[in-house]
Design an enzyme around this catalytic site. Structure first.
Site, PDB file in Angstrom:
ATOM      1  N   CYS A  20      23.665  68.512 -28.776  1.00 26.70           N
ATOM      2  CA  CYS A  20      23.123  67.205 -28.377  1.00 26.70           C
ATOM      3  C   CYS A  20      22.313  67.240 -27.080  1.00 26.70           C
ATOM      4  O   CYS A  20      21.255  66.600 -26.993  1.00 26.70           O
ATOM      5  CB  CYS A  20      24.230  66.157 -28.282  1.00 26.70           C
ATOM      6  SG  CYS A  20      25.679  66.685 -27.369  1.00 26.70           S
ATOM      7  N   ASP A  74      20.183  58.366 -29.516  1.00 26.63           N
ATOM      8  CA  ASP A  74      21.337  59.224 -29.790  1.00 26.63           C
ATOM      9  C   ASP A  74      20.921  60.503 -30.517  1.00 26.63           C
ATOM     10  O   ASP A  74      20.465  60.444 -31.660  1.00 26.63           O
ATOM     11  CB  ASP A  74      22.341  58.436 -30.631  1.00 26.63           C
ATOM     12  CG  ASP A  74      23.713  59.071 -30.597  1.00 26.63           C
ATOM     13  OD1 ASP A  74      23.811  60.283 -30.302  1.00 26.63           O
ATOM     14  OD2 ASP A  74      24.683  58.354 -30.888  1.00 26.63           O
ATOM     15  N   HIS A 133      22.852  62.641 -31.799  1.00 27.30           N
ATOM     16  CA  HIS A 133      23.873  63.068 -32.756  1.00 27.30           C
ATOM     17  C   HIS A 133      23.545  62.701 -34.188  1.00 27.30           C
ATOM     18  O   HIS A 133      24.298  63.000 -35.106  1.00 27.30           O
ATOM     19  CB  HIS A 133      25.236  62.465 -32.393  1.00 27.30           C
ATOM     20  CG  HIS A 133      25.690  62.852 -31.018  1.00 27.30           C
ATOM     21  ND1 HIS A 133      25.406  62.086 -29.908  1.00 27.30           N
ATOM     22  CD2 HIS A 133      26.384  63.925 -30.574  1.00 27.30           C
ATOM     23  CE1 HIS A 133      25.922  62.681 -28.828  1.00 27.30           C
ATOM     24  NE2 HIS A 133      26.509  63.790 -29.201  1.00 27.30           N
TER      25      HIS A 133
END
Lengths: 471, 458
Positions: free
Chosen positions: A304, A428, A430
């Site tokens: 990440c 994000d 992820h």
């Protein structure tokens, strides 16, 4: 005509831009090693542009602008245009196709309509006043002749209400004007008496209501062009602390939502109205969204921070600070080994990195300095809202934030200075799915989060990249 | 599938005449290949290949003629008729006269002896192979026809064969006589040429003729796949050229329409920007307009029309360049013989021959011929008699389709003022006249060298 090394085209929301991209072959002779550029151009313009009829055609429509009139496909079952009462189309608005309303988000820059136009030489005409049969002549004893392919990328601004029959003259004028510009630039950048090839670039500095067009020599390094760029900044009274006229800054006409397959500025799908009555401070310019599983690389569970770093690198690339490609995981790891931060066995591993490592890479790879901000608890971030807002206003770069076991990218902050309410715009890394904007927005992979998004039990480090003061 | 041929009524007439003559003959078939799907071709007329005897007779003295003709008759009579090279030359001559849309589509033979008949296939295949190799501008690579005529049986058989697959045999074809040429649409355009060809060091060592041939090859590349306007409208390739409203279908479909064609050449954004430089000894510049003409069948598509007119553009320039090249060859060898020096083509302006149109006496189409400035009607008439065997009246020749440029000469000095090459020779002439340069008339052929320096190249 003033000898300026650039051209300005004013634009407004209602402007229709015709973009002429074409190429010509121009021959230059050299005498004693000195290339006769002026001469080459004069002859070319006289021959090709003044005496040879040119026609302009909209790239994807059967609309042709000829000297004096407009040809629109006139078949009976043509459904594209119906000129009223079968008369010849009068205005530009009559001639150009209507654009279908786009569903979903529309970027503000796309309200201006741009049409690509092809240039054509009229070689065969139905009849002419006199037909003079050809001659074959021989010109002798040239020393060195250089044939240069000259690219032209001219934009002509029109309004819907302009006369359709005037379009040809305007396009021709635009073309001639550009030949002047190209000539000026070729002479300016002449190297050792030889002619250089030049390329067109359009810029829209600071998203202003005008487009600047100039030509740069192909392959010339950005550092060599710095003086020229500075003069553009000064002439146009633009700030001299950020790049606006590097090749990377060029204005992209097509409303592309992707670059290299990556989605750009996914946050723009969200409303800019603050539900908490606050002021929005957002990332400036363009970035591309990088996340797990992209580039067919499985970094699920550990990559990440690398992805967030990629998003930051993309920002510097898209704002023209660098033309270096976005580094992959291995590149990033190698850089950290090279700077001595990590052992060689780090390369190829699945080890996490944090904001410090991100700052090292930005420094080493892009020459970018970063400010590091430390908060001992996720709950403290609320208090940093003002500082973050100032960062976005002044620097406008995406922020990489790492803490607990997660890394994210902050793209903006919504701060109500009266109530103290804060929201954070989070990108994000992820996300493991495809480049599906709807999913990304709906499921909150890019979205506004409240302060409870941050773990009060964890400490966080923020890497806040600083814009280098360069042009 | 059996190929069908539609032949003009005048073809039937011509065949009858051949039967009537009862001689051994060979000749060419002029027509048009239909599109692949339909397997149907069109025959417009026949052209008898002149016999070699007449030619030889002209160029030799009387005694030699007697000797030679005796020899020929005794030894070579059988295959003399089917002389591939001779027919090939005739094919070139004929092809130069044909408008776009028409080409040599086959060979006819009449009253052949046994040995000749067995040689026919080889000659047929050999001839077309030579032609394909020489230039596909002359004709397309399709199946070609063979018409065999016999005065004894008073019959003509039509067969076809693809010269590129000589192992196969001639296939019999069906024939139908019907007027068609007069109904076919006529496409016209005036094509402007302005072409620069730098002659590399290597090429400049070869003969002028070779240089012009190479120049022509390069020029062809600049005329490929233009955007076409039909009667000033942009049309898609697969559309039918002339729409016929349904109610008047039968009548209108049979009328010829004159169609105005415009050709536009795209000037695309260059994909590579590297400058190309080189030493070149001299450069050829071709400037001027050519008048182009072609025919297409009624139901042709826009694509077919495009191909037809492009074919004519290529062919007319090919004919002109070849004719000029032949002149160069002659004068080059003359000069060499006279001065023992190599011919230097520098600093000259040469006229290409201009096109004249001739109405075919039997078939409703226009043929072309090319004349240099010192030629006139009798020259055209004589050529047509030789190539086609028919007489052409002076009124049937249109000399005014094109005009020769007015060329100015410099009397003593070599360096003229700089004249932009953009001007047509007419305009250049006016310009020069205005600034007081002398005027001498253009002189003719072979010596078609007029010393003049264009000050510019673009």
């Amino acid at each position: 005509m003033e000898a300026k090394p650039y051209r300005i085209t004013q634009i407004q929301e209602s402007t229709i831009l015709l973009r002429l991209r074409c190429g010509f072959e121009v021959l230059f002779a050299s005498n004693n090693g000195e290339c006769r550029i002026e001469e080459g151009f004069e002859r070319f313009v006289a021959a090709k542009l003044r005496h040879s009829p040119l026609a302009f055609k909209l790239q994807s429509e059967p609309v042709l602008f000829l000297d004096g009139h407009v040809v629109v496909n006139s078949l009976v079952n043509n459904t594209l245009f119906r000129s009223e009462n079968g008369k010849e189309p009068r205005t530009v608005g009559d001639v150009l196709p209507k654009v279908a309303k786009k569903t979903g988000k529309t970027k503000s820059s796309s309200s201006m309509r741009v049409f690509d136009v092809e240039t054509m030489e009229v070689q065969g005409q139905p009849s002419t006043e006199s037909v003079t049969s050809p001659t074959l002549s021989s010109e002798g004893d040239l020393s060195v002749a250089t044939l240069v392919k000259v690219p032209v990328d001219a934009i002509v601004a029109l309004e819907k209400t302009d006369e359709a029959s005037s379009v040809h003259a305007k396009l021709l004028q635009g073309l001639m004007d550009h030949m002047e510009l190209i000539r000026f630039c070729m002479i300016k950048f002449k190297q050792a008496g030889k002619v250089v090839a030049v390329e067109p670039f359009h810029f829209r500095p600071l998203n202003n209501e005008y487009i600047v067009t100039t030509y740069y020599p192909t392959g010339m390094d950005e550092t060599e062009l710095e003086t020229f760029r500075r003069s553009l900044h000064v002439c146009l009274e633009l700030p001299t602390n950020r790049p606006l006229f590097r090749r990377g800054n060029m204005y992209r006409f097509n409303d592309t939502e992707t670059r290299g397959g990556y989605l750009l500025n996914v946050h723009e799908g969200h409303s800019t109205v603050s539900p908490i009555g606050g002021q929005l401070a957002l990332v400036q310019g363009l970035y591309s969204y990088h996340h797990y599983m992209q580039d067919r690389f499985d970094d699920n569970g550990w990559g990440c921070a690398y992805r967030s770093l990629q998003t930051v690198c993309s920002w510097f690339n898209l704002q023209g600070y660098t033309s270096k490609p976005i580094p992959n995981h291995r590149d990033i790891q190698q850089i950290l080994v090279d700077v001595g931060d990590k052992q060689p066995k780090f390369v190829g591993s699945k080890q996490w990195i944090g904001s410090m490592e991100v700052s090292y890479v930005l420094n080493n790879y892009l020459g970018v300095e970063s400010k590091i901000m430390f908060v001992s608890s996720g709950a403290e971030l609320k208090e940093k809202a003002r500082e973050l807002a100032v960062h976005f206003e002044n620097q406008g770069t995406p922020i990489m934030i790492g803490g607990g076991v997660l890394a994210h990218t902050i793209l903006g902050v919504d701060f109500n200075s009266n109530t103290g309410d804060v929201r954070f715009l989070i990108l994000d890394p992820h996300y493991t799915g495809a480049e599906d904007l709807e999913v990304i927005l709906k499921k909150g992979w890019c979205g506004w989060k409240k302060t409870d998004f941050w773990d009060p039990m964890a400490y966080y480090n923020l890497c806040m990249p600083q814009r280098p003061s360069v042009i | 599938m059996v190929r069908t041929y539609v032949a003009e009524n005048c073809v039937e007439q011509q065949i009858q005449e051949i039967i009537g003559r009862g001689k051994e003959e060979v000749g060419l078939i002029i027509g048009c290949h239909g599109n692949q799907k339909e397997q149907r071709d069109y025959v417009a007329f026949l052209a008898t290949t002149p016999s070699q005897d007449d030619e030889d007779a002209e160029s030799e003295s009387e005694e030699e003629v007697d000797e030679k003709t005796k020899l020929k008759k005794e030894e070579k009579q059988d295959v003399e008729l089917l002389d591939e090279k001779w027919i090939f030359n005739h094919c070139i001559q004929v092809s130069r006269t044909l408008p776009g849309g028409f080409e040599v589509i086959g060979v006819y033979v009449a009253n052949l002896s046994e040995s000749q008949t067995s040689a026919v296939k080889n000659v047929f295949v050999g001839l077309f192979k030579q032609v394909f190799k020489y230039s596909t501008i002359m004709l397309t690579e399709n199946e070609k026809i063979l018409i065999s005529i016999s005065s004894k049986t008073k019959k003509a058989t039509f067969q076809s064969l693809d010269p590129k697959s000589p192992q196969s045999n001639f296939q019999l074809c069906e024939l139908k006589y019907q007027h068609f040429v007069e109904n076919w649409h006529l496409l016209r355009t005036v094509f402007r040429i302005h072409f620069l060809f730098p002659v590399s060091e290597e090429l400049s060592c070869k003969s002028i003729r070779k240089q012009t041939q190479q120049c022509f090859k390069e020029w062809c590349k600049t005329v490929e796949d233009p955007v076409v306007l039909i009667n000033d409208a942009i049309r898609a390739d697969d559309e039918v050229l002339v729409e016929v409203p349904k109610d008047k279908a039968k009548q209108k479909a049979r009328e010829r329409q004159e169609i105005r064609v415009s050709l536009l050449k795209k000037l695309p954004y260059p994909d590579s920007l590297t400058a190309v430089g080189g030493q070149c000894r001299h450069r050829f510049v071709i400037k001027g307009d050519v008048s182009c003409l072609s025919y297409v069948r009624n139901k042709a598509t826009v694509h077919e029309a495009k191909q037809a007119i492009l074919g004519d553009i290529h062919r007319t320039m090919w004919a002109r360049m070849e004719l000029l090249g032949e002149e160069f060859e002659v004068s080059e060898s003359d000069q060499e013989m006279q001065h023992n020096q190599s011919f230097n083509a520098l600093e000259e302006i040469n006229e290409l021959p201009k096109r004249v149109f001739i109405q075919h006496p039997k078939c409703d189409m226009l043929l072309s011929d090319y004349v240099f400035s010192d030629e006139s009607a009798p020259d055209v008439q004589e050529r047509f008699k030789q190539v086609f065997g028919f007489e052409v009246a002076e009124e049937q020749i249109d000399f005014d389709i094109e005009s020769f440029p007015e060329i100015e000469l410099s009397k003593n000095e070599i360096i003229p003022p700089i004249v932009p090459a953009s001007l047509t020779p007419n305009e250049a002439a006016k310009l020069l006249r205005n600034i007081g340069w002398g005027l001498l008339g253009a002189v003719g052929v072979g010596m078609a060298s007029i010393f003049y320096l264009w000050g510019y190249f673009d």
